[in-house]
Design an enzyme around this catalytic site. Structure first.
Site, PDB file in Angstrom:
ATOM      1  N   ASP A   1       6.301   3.747  -0.503  1.00  0.00           N
ATOM      2  CA  ASP A   1       6.485   4.596   0.686  1.00  0.00           C
ATOM      3  C   ASP A   1       5.181   5.241   1.134  1.00  0.00           C
ATOM      4  O   ASP A   1       4.257   5.421   0.342  1.00  0.00           O
ATOM      5  CB  ASP A   1       7.514   5.704   0.385  1.00  0.00           C
ATOM      6  CG  ASP A   1       7.077   6.571  -0.781  1.00  0.00           C
ATOM      7  OD1 ASP A   1       6.659   6.008  -1.810  1.00  0.00           O
ATOM      8  OD2 ASP A   1       7.123   7.808  -0.665  1.00  0.00           O
ATOM      9  N   GLU A   2       5.161   5.597   2.388  1.00  0.00           N
ATOM     10  CA  GLU A   2       4.118   6.452   2.975  1.00  0.00           C
ATOM     11  C   GLU A   2       2.694   6.088   2.551  1.00  0.00           C
ATOM     12  O   GLU A   2       1.887   6.968   2.288  1.00  0.00           O
ATOM     13  CB  GLU A   2       4.384   7.925   2.598  1.00  0.00           C
ATOM     14  CG  GLU A   2       5.696   8.444   3.122  1.00  0.00           C
ATOM     15  CD  GLU A   2       6.003   9.870   2.661  1.00  0.00           C
ATOM     16  OE1 GLU A   2       6.511  10.638   3.475  1.00  0.00           O
ATOM     17  OE2 GLU A   2       5.754  10.197   1.483  1.00  0.00           O
ATOM     18  N   SER A   3       2.391   4.791   2.529  1.00  0.00           N
ATOM     19  CA  SER A   3       1.018   4.385   2.184  1.00  0.00           C
ATOM     20  C   SER A   3       0.181   4.407   3.457  1.00  0.00           C
ATOM     21  O   SER A   3      -0.308   3.366   3.913  1.00  0.00           O
ATOM     22  CB  SER A   3       1.029   2.992   1.549  1.00  0.00           C
ATOM     23  OG  SER A   3       1.675   3.046   0.309  1.00  0.00           O
TER      24      SER A   3
END
Ligand code: TNX
Length: 522
Positions: free
Chosen positions: A333-335
């Site tokens: 997530d959220e890279s």
């Protein structure tokens, strides 16, 4: 009558009334407040009573049955003082006994269902598999008065209304997530939580073991991850980590309660604790500082370096060996600082690594941007279009929609802990949704179950965590177990109200939402 006499008489009759209210013999099984709500309950209008002669009978020669029987005895004996024993020598049960029996042939019950038949003489639970008996045992606890959950001696009678319960879950994955990275929670806190999950028939505990602020699991081939990466947490506290021995002990404790552990190592983003522990994992080869704030999306592994894949392989090899459950969670997530053209090949390669270690991949919904391997599970949290991409690639979906299932969201603007980026989630809002109709493209058959995550930026100890977890967790347990057509908030809130006393007796510090008329409100 004098005024004081009137008051005294009124008080006396009130006391009498409330005493009779407490000791009313339960005869209508359909009125029992069971969470999650059973699939079917048929009452027969009598009462079964546990007595000093009551014991728990299980089939001969099966350790697992003995354990389940003993679990029940250990739950009931401290408060009832009945000193029930587990009998497994082939003797037949008599009046007032409990019988746990495996039997095959009732295919509707599946692997986790049970049937409970209570008569005036016997309480009998049958199931195809031990897990079903274990869930039947949870129902027995809830059929008894709430004070049965206390650990000090209480006065009886210990009565249960007679009838038949047939019960089995709608989803096979009924989970919760604990973020032990933002704030560390030690093994005892996690075991307490496992016991609480088990009481509501949940069967999957996802541990978010790494993030920017902390690395929480000992990895023998990369020791600095835990030693350095685990040395702090949000707010700058001392952090901590599980040794492999402690982790295995948690896994075993969960297994004994029919709960699998899903370990998550979040990557390629949410990796500052690792980047700070090993310079070679960074683009540019320089270690970062430890981080104790609550921003997200600023860190990334070097997806172009072979060392990174050696690291991923070592970490997942060690975790796979310690984890009997089928899944490893790769985060994903959220890279935000990983370019998409780097993110996709990274996720593709990491899937192969996990598969090579004999495990099935779970990842947050962004991983559906990559080419998913067979059997991958996409955890829907933020973007329905990602989850749909997963479905279109044949993946199953784990439902954790942040607007409904995020236990770290505040109840309302007055909540003392929690965040609100996905909105407020009052107890009714958290209950009132159906995983199979939330996103039209994601259908019942695409869904393996639901999971409620507790992110821990704002909570740092058991009491704070319980404020957010309870009572919402009970609702998520019910969404995972009870078919949507059989659920309604107006009916659920009455059962939940009755569980106030029970949670209290279990030592749970829950949030007394004004949406619920708690029994015995203080
Ligand atoms: C988003 S949910 C995150 C977490 C945060 C959480 C706070 C997800 C996959 N990522 O890193 O802790 O929001 O609510």
């Amino acid at each position: 009558m004098k005024k004081t006499d009137i008051i005294t008489t009124a008080l006396a009759s009130f006391a009498l009334l409330s005493m009779t209210a407490c000791s009313t013999t339960p005869t209508d099984m359909t009125k029992a407040n069971i969470i999650p709500k059973p699939v079917s309950v048929t009452a027969t209008g009598e009462t079964f009573t546990l007595t000093p002669n009551s014991d728990i009978y299980v089939q001969e020669g099966m350790d697992e049955m003995l354990n389940i029987g003993q679990y029940l005895a250990d739950k009931l004996n401290p408060s009832t003082g009945l000193e029930m024993k587990v009998i497994s020598d082939g003797r037949k049960p008599g009046k007032g006994d409990i019988l746990l029996e495996l039997s095959s042939g009732d295919s509707l019950l599946g692997d986790e269902g049970y049937e409970m038949v209570v008569t005036g003489k016997l309480l009998k639970i049958t199931a195809n598999k031990p897990a079903g008996l274990f869930y039947g045992v949870q129902t027995v606890r809830q059929l008894l008065p709430a004070k049965v959950e206390l650990t000090t001696l209480q006065e009886g009678p210990w009565e249960i209304p007679t009838g038949t319960i047939r019960d089995y879950p709608v989803y096979s994955y009924r989970g919760a997530m604990r973020d032990v990275a933002r704030h560390f929670f030690g093994p005892d806190d996690i075991k307490t939580f496992i016991d609480q999950m088990a009481a509501f028939k949940m069967n999957a505990l996802h541990l978010h073991l790494s993030d920017d602020q902390g690395w929480r699991i000992e990895i023998k081939s990369w020791p600095n991850l835990a030693l350095h990466g685990g040395s702090t947490e949000v707010g700058g506290g001392e952090g901590g980590y599980y040794t492999q021995e402690q982790y295995s002990d948690i896994v075993k404790y969960a297994q004994d309660r029919y709960i699998i552990i899903i370990p998550e190592i979040d990557m390629p983003g949410h990796t500052n604790a690792a980047l700070s522990s090993y310079p070679e994992l960074n683009i540019g080869g320089k270690a970062t500082e430890l981080y104790t704030g609550i921003k997200v999306g600023f860190s990334t592994l070097d997806t172009k370096s072979e060392v990174t894949y050696k690291f991923v392989d070592d970490v997942f090899r060690e975790l796979a060996a310690l984890t009997p459950g089928p899944y490893l969670h790769i985060g994903g997530d959220e890279s935000h600082v990983t370019k998409l053209e780097d993110y996709i090949p990274f996720i593709n390669r990491v899937q192969d690594i996990v598969t090579a270690h004999g495990k099935q991949v779970i990842g947050w919904d962004e991983i559906a941007l990559a080419t998913l391997k067979p059997d991958v599970i996409v955890q829907y949290w933020a973007r329905a279009d990602n989850a749909i991409k997963g479905v279109n690639q044949g993946a199953k979906v784990l439902m954790s929609p942040s607007k409904y299932a995020y236990i770290d969201m505040k109840y309302d603007s007055t909540s003392i802990y929690g965040l609100n980026w996905a909105g407020f989630i009052e107890v009714d809002h958290g209950y009132n949704w159906d995983p199979a109709s939330l996103v039209p493209e994601i259908k019942r058959d695409n869904i393996i179950g639901i999971e409620a995550p507790l992110w821990a930026e704002t909570v740092s100890n058991r009491e704070e965590a319980e404020y957010l977890l309870f009572p919402r967790l009970l609702g998520y347990a019910e969404i995972g177990w009870t078919p949507a057509e059989q659920r309604s908030w107006d009916e659920y809130k009455l059962r939940l109200a009755a569980h106030g006393e029970r949670m209290e007796a279990m030592g749970i510090k829950f949030y007394r939402s004004s949406k619920v008329e708690w029994a015995g409100q203080k």
